[in-house]
Design an enzyme around this catalytic site. Structure first.
Site, short mmCIF file in Angstrom:
data_model
loop_
_atom_site.label_atom_id
_atom_site.label_comp_id
_atom_site.label_asym_id
_atom_site.label_seq_id
_atom_site.Cartn_x
_atom_site.Cartn_y
_atom_site.Cartn_z
N TRP A 87 0.84 -1.26 0.16
CA TRP A 87 -0.07 0.04 0.13
C TRP A 87 0.88 1.08 0.02
O TRP A 87 1.84 1.31 0.79
CB TRP A 87 -0.87 -0.13 1.19
N ASP A 193 4.29 2.66 -19.70
CA ASP A 193 3.19 3.50 -19.71
C ASP A 193 3.14 4.78 -18.66
O ASP A 193 2.22 4.73 -17.96
CB ASP A 193 2.21 2.45 -19.40
#
Length: 286
Positions: A87, A193
């Site tokens: 996270w 990307d």
């Protein structure tokens, strides 16, 4: 969301207490998992192409191994339908976040590979959820034009989202591939990307790379994507160029290297992306 609705092969054994939907892009559903050991990030796409998340996991692990000053989340678990990742607590940028990112990306790009294409010998990968050819080759112009741009143009034409004029133009441009792709450079490790949504700013203004389409490529691929949708300021590009100077004419090649993401966006989302790709081809065909 009820935990029972999430796949056990992704969350089983992680001591998950609760799952909360969070923003996570257009390709997968995203959740924060609260566990006994702290939060985790889950991305899940039921019915995903079997190797979609495998390719992403490979990219994350390779980027993490060579990240230098940048941060890359740890892959906690990988299945055909999703990933569980470390996270990241988002935070405000510091006065040095942009310069740090430019220098960190330059450092990452100094990681050199044996050939252009996949990181692990796989023949295919993904840009977003669009499959692309990653068969390794030592010829960058061939890789970019023949294996990336032309197949995406053909797919876009087949889907009715790219004009047939695009095929005429790329056939005219293909013999000039060596010129258009710039002077030879070794294959660099790229994110693949790198729009602003795939750069997160975490605690202390540190830069994190997420959602990669990582492969060995010419490094201008990442700079072009960063320029396409904005989100990176002039200090970032200046710091990059100072740390790892770009070849002459790189700014003139930015639009050329924006063709793949424009074509993928046309294929996945339609809209005006097909027309934007056509404008790029017309620009270089003048």
């Amino acid at each position: 969301m009820a935990l029972a609705d999430l796949p056990d092969d992704l969350i089983g054994g992680l001591a998950v207490r609760a799952a909360h939907p969070v923003s996570g892009g257009d390709i997968a559903r995203a959740y924060r998992l609260d566990t006994a050991d702290g939060p985790l990030f889950l991305k899940w796409r039921p019915g995903a192409t079997p190797d979609l998340f495998e390719r992403e996991a490979v990219g994350l692990r390779v980027l993490r191994a060579h990240r230098g000053e940048l941060c890359v989340p740890e892959v906690v678990r990988e299945t055909p339908s999703g990933l569980v990742l470390e996270w990241i607590d988002s935070a405000a940028a510091s006065p040095f976040t942009e310069e740090d990112f430019g220098r960190g990306l330059a450092q990452l790009h100094r990681t050199i590979g044996p050939a252009f294409g996949s990181l692990d010998g796989s023949l295919a990968g993904y840009l977003g959820s669009a499959e692309v050819d990653l068969t390794p080759t030592i010829d960058w112009p061939e890789f970019f034009v023949q294996r990336r741009v032309i197949p995406l143009i053909d797919r876009g034409i087949g889907g009715g989202v790219v004009s047939r004029e695009a095929r005429v133009l790329i056939d005219r441009l293909a013999p000039r591939a060596d010129e258009l792709c710039g002077p030879p450079e070794p294959a660099s490790l790229v994110h693949g990307d790198l729009w602003a949504g795939n750069r997160m700013v975490g605690t202390g203004g540190r830069n994190w790379l997420i959602d990669p389409a990582a492969h060995w490529a010419r490094r201008e691929i990442d700079l072009a994507m960063m320029s396409l949708f904005g989100g990176f300021d002039a200090d970032c590009f200046a710091a990059y160029d100072e740390a790892f100077p770009l070849a002459d004419g790189w700014r003139d090649r930015l639009r050329w290297y924006q063709l793949p993401p424009l074509l993928v966006h046309a294929i996945l989302f339609g809209g005006g992306y097909g027309a934007a790709a056509l404008d790029v081809l017309r620009h270089y065909a003048r």
